[in-house]
Design an enzyme around this catalytic site. Sequence first.
Site, PDB file in Angstrom:
ATOM      1  N   GLY A   4      40.973  70.589 104.434  1.00 51.99           N
ATOM      2  CA  GLY A   4      40.277  71.383 105.450  1.00 51.99           C
ATOM      3  C   GLY A   4      38.912  71.870 104.984  1.00 51.99           C
ATOM      4  N   ARG A   8      36.871  79.600 108.608  1.00 53.45           N
ATOM      5  CA  ARG A   8      36.743  81.057 108.522  1.00 53.45           C
ATOM      6  C   ARG A   8      35.943  81.515 107.287  1.00 53.45           C
ATOM      7  NH1 ARG A   8      43.121  81.568 109.500  1.00 53.45           N
ATOM      8  NH2 ARG A   8      42.944  79.409 108.798  1.00 53.45           N
ATOM      9  N   LYS A  15      36.563  74.879 101.542  1.00 52.61           N
ATOM     10  CA  LYS A  15      37.217  76.125 101.098  1.00 52.61           C
ATOM     11  C   LYS A  15      37.850  76.010  99.720  1.00 52.61           C
ATOM     12  CE  LYS A  15      41.017  77.452 103.259  1.00 52.61           C
ATOM     13  NZ  LYS A  15      41.827  78.069 104.325  1.00 52.61           N
ATOM     14  N   ASN A 224      41.646  82.664 103.458  1.00 52.79           N
ATOM     15  CA  ASN A 224      41.048  82.059 104.649  1.00 52.79           C
ATOM     16  C   ASN A 224      39.623  82.541 104.897  1.00 52.79           C
ATOM     17  OD1 ASN A 224      43.277  80.412 105.425  1.00 52.79           O
ATOM     18  ND2 ASN A 224      44.313  82.273 106.088  1.00 52.79           N
ATOM     19  N   LYS A 349      20.202  78.663  69.248  1.00 53.55           N
ATOM     20  CA  LYS A 349      20.613  77.520  70.056  1.00 53.55           C
ATOM     21  C   LYS A 349      21.022  76.381  69.136  1.00 53.55           C
ATOM     22  CE  LYS A 349      18.889  73.935  71.081  1.00 53.55           C
ATOM     23  NZ  LYS A 349      18.137  72.713  71.394  1.00 53.55           N
ATOM     24  N   TYR A 364      13.577  82.939  67.138  1.00 50.66           N
ATOM     25  CA  TYR A 364      14.213  81.794  67.791  1.00 50.66           C
ATOM     26  C   TYR A 364      14.629  80.776  66.730  1.00 50.66           C
ATOM     27  CZ  TYR A 364      15.047  77.469  70.237  1.00 50.66           C
ATOM     28  OH  TYR A 364      15.635  76.319  70.677  1.00 50.66           O
ATOM     29  N   ALA A 378      11.379  88.983  60.710  1.00 49.51           N
ATOM     30  CA  ALA A 378      11.075  89.216  62.129  1.00 49.51           C
ATOM     31  C   ALA A 378      10.059  88.207  62.645  1.00 49.51           C
ATOM     32  CB  ALA A 378      10.517  90.619  62.296  1.00 49.51           C
TER      33      ALA A 378
HETATM   34  C1  UD1 Z   1      49.076  77.771 107.238  1.00 50.39           C
HETATM   35  C2  UD1 Z   1      50.427  77.706 107.974  1.00 50.39           C
HETATM   36  C3  UD1 Z   1      50.915  79.116 108.214  1.00 50.39           C
HETATM   37  C4  UD1 Z   1      51.016  79.855 106.888  1.00 50.39           C
HETATM   38  C5  UD1 Z   1      49.700  79.815 106.126  1.00 50.39           C
HETATM   39  C6  UD1 Z   1      49.917  80.342 104.725  1.00 50.39           C
HETATM   40  C7  UD1 Z   1      50.396  75.681 109.402  1.00 50.39           C
HETATM   41  C8  UD1 Z   1      50.257  75.181 110.782  1.00 50.39           C
HETATM   42  N1  UD1 Z   1      50.255  77.016 109.242  1.00 50.39           N
HETATM   43  O1  UD1 Z   1      48.155  78.425 108.106  1.00 50.39           O
HETATM   44  O2  UD1 Z   1      52.203  79.083 108.849  1.00 50.39           O
HETATM   45  O3  UD1 Z   1      51.413  81.197 107.125  1.00 50.39           O
HETATM   46  O4  UD1 Z   1      49.214  78.464 106.011  1.00 50.39           O
HETATM   47  O5  UD1 Z   1      48.726  80.436 103.992  1.00 50.39           O
HETATM   48  O6  UD1 Z   1      50.653  74.929 108.489  1.00 50.39           O
HETATM   49  N2  UD1 Z   1      44.666  71.432 105.571  1.00 50.39           N
HETATM   50  C9  UD1 Z   1      44.486  70.080 105.439  1.00 50.39           C
HETATM   51  N3  UD1 Z   1      44.317  69.333 106.564  1.00 50.39           N
HETATM   52  C10 UD1 Z   1      44.346  69.870 107.822  1.00 50.39           C
HETATM   53  C11 UD1 Z   1      44.515  71.267 107.926  1.00 50.39           C
HETATM   54  C12 UD1 Z   1      44.687  72.023 106.793  1.00 50.39           C
HETATM   55  O7  UD1 Z   1      44.474  69.540 104.337  1.00 50.39           O
HETATM   56  O8  UD1 Z   1      44.192  69.107 108.786  1.00 50.39           O
HETATM   57  C13 UD1 Z   1      44.831  72.217 104.341  1.00 50.39           C
HETATM   58  C14 UD1 Z   1      43.723  73.267 104.157  1.00 50.39           C
HETATM   59  O9  UD1 Z   1      42.650  72.715 103.403  1.00 50.39           O
HETATM   60  C15 UD1 Z   1      44.443  74.387 103.419  1.00 50.39           C
HETATM   61  C16 UD1 Z   1      45.899  74.244 103.858  1.00 50.39           C
HETATM   62  O10 UD1 Z   1      46.023  72.948 104.406  1.00 50.39           O
HETATM   63  O11 UD1 Z   1      44.359  74.209 102.016  1.00 50.39           O
HETATM   64  C17 UD1 Z   1      46.285  75.290 104.910  1.00 50.39           C
HETATM   65  O12 UD1 Z   1      45.410  75.180 106.036  1.00 50.39           O
HETATM   66  P1  UD1 Z   1      44.862  76.459 106.792  1.00 50.39           P
HETATM   67  O13 UD1 Z   1      43.985  75.991 107.889  1.00 50.39           O
HETATM   68  O14 UD1 Z   1      44.337  77.452 105.866  1.00 50.39           O
HETATM   69  O15 UD1 Z   1      46.226  77.010 107.457  1.00 50.39           O
HETATM   70  P2  UD1 Z   1      46.566  78.506 107.817  1.00 50.39           P
HETATM   71  O16 UD1 Z   1      45.927  78.857 109.115  1.00 50.39           O
HETATM   72  O17 UD1 Z   1      46.285  79.387 106.676  1.00 50.39           O
HETATM   73 MG    MG Z   2      45.237  79.137 104.972  1.00 46.34          MG
END
Ligand code: UD1
Ligand code: MG
Length: 452
Positions: A4, A8, A15, A224, A349, A364, A378
Amino acid sequence: MAAGLGTRMKSNLAKVLHRLDGRPLINHVCETSLTLRPSSINVIVGHQAEDVKRAVTTELGDAKFTFPLQKQQLGTGDAVNSGKKLLKDRDSVLLVLSGDVPMISSKTLKALIAKHRRSRATCTILTVELDDPTGYGRVIREGGDFSRIVEQKDASDEEKSCREINSGIYCFDTEKLFQALAKVGNTNAQGEYYLTDVPTIFKKKGDKIALFLHDDKHEIEGINDRRQLAAMEAELRDRTITRLMLESGVTFIDPSSAYVSAKAKIGRDTVIYQNVTIEGRSVIGEGCTIRPGTRIVNSTLLDGVDIRDNCFITDSEIGNGCAVGPMAHLRGHAVMEDGSKIGNFVELKKTRLGKKSKASHLTYLGDATIGENTNIGAGTITCNYDGKNKHETHIGNNVKIGSDTMLVAPITVGDGAATGAGSVVTKDIAPNKLAVGAPARAIRSLEKKQDK
Ligand code: UD1
Ligand code: MG
């Protein structure tokens, strides 16, 4: 799961590449995974896939990792499904971790896997109760047993009042997981394929879902947004400093303003003053004093070292009983041997300063080796750079370099030699000889550089 962007975070950087304790979030999760000795670790990548791969393999090696690509970020269910082809071992337990839940510990994961095996569940979900569960998926129980996970955006007011949240960490029966993922749809508030729908699919088939309710909420918190990142940084720092005080016997004059990496080690009776930063895998011995405003990065200090105010020390080694600063700079694998000393405005260094040698002021020393019991006056400078290349300076034992000496490298000063104040030394000095003088004179025309 690390594909992802993390909308946010309001960032151009994916992220999982944001840093906690100086290291990308994903590296925390991958390092913890390694401690479980799994047959393979599949890091699902998408946004800035190459950068994520590089971050992981640079720190942790590439032996255990594969990086399935999730082309479009269609949700956590789709993310796990992207790993299907690369996942060879279908008879095993699949542990799913979120790249944005970095504090999870090896101990908790081992307990989760043990519970999953013991209870012969198809899926075991790691949960925790939070005072403020806003933003997380809620784990809804019926009669104490798992019923479903509802995401914040899909939850009714009643469901939102549930304080038990899904950590985003699960154990699955691998084969059954992929069968169920094929049935997950995207008719929900976010139009995504939710991994959180899988346990409900199992339940409908009569499969067993186990819940592992953990009591350490900080291990399970997800990142997030930047406020959560800053809060986790503060929490991790607090835990690190508390551990160092209670278990290692380190004094912190002001724990609230000291920044110490969780990877750093500090010995008994060392005193850390306010506004000190210790980063990376630094190791500090016993009985050291680190005065205010100093930053130490990936460096090793042995015992009884006295670091005075406002020093910057990176990738260097400092021996027993050395004194440094105030306002000194060590870098590029500088080494100070036992009992040596550098004072204010001294920079080392890629230099080795021998036992009990001193450079007390305004100096230095670059690309140099300096023997034992030598005194550097010095204002001394090793002129190591001719505009194109760097050259080395070698200074022997028991040498006295006079104030303001320029040592034009490459150059060697023999044992027991000395220079007079203000000398410009362009030729090697034999052992036990005194060299003086600086006859500056015009020697040739400089090529005129064209102004750009
Ligand atoms: C997710 C969970 C939620 C949980 C929370 C805990 C789902 C639908 N929801 O929500 O129930 O409480 O984590 O932290 O799973 N990612 C991908 N590909 C995607 C989407 C996300 O690799 O298509 C990865 C993101 O990079 C991240 C992780 O999955 O590392 C979680 O995704 P994020 O969007 O943060 O989910 P949350 O809304 O936090
Ligand atoms: Mg998350």
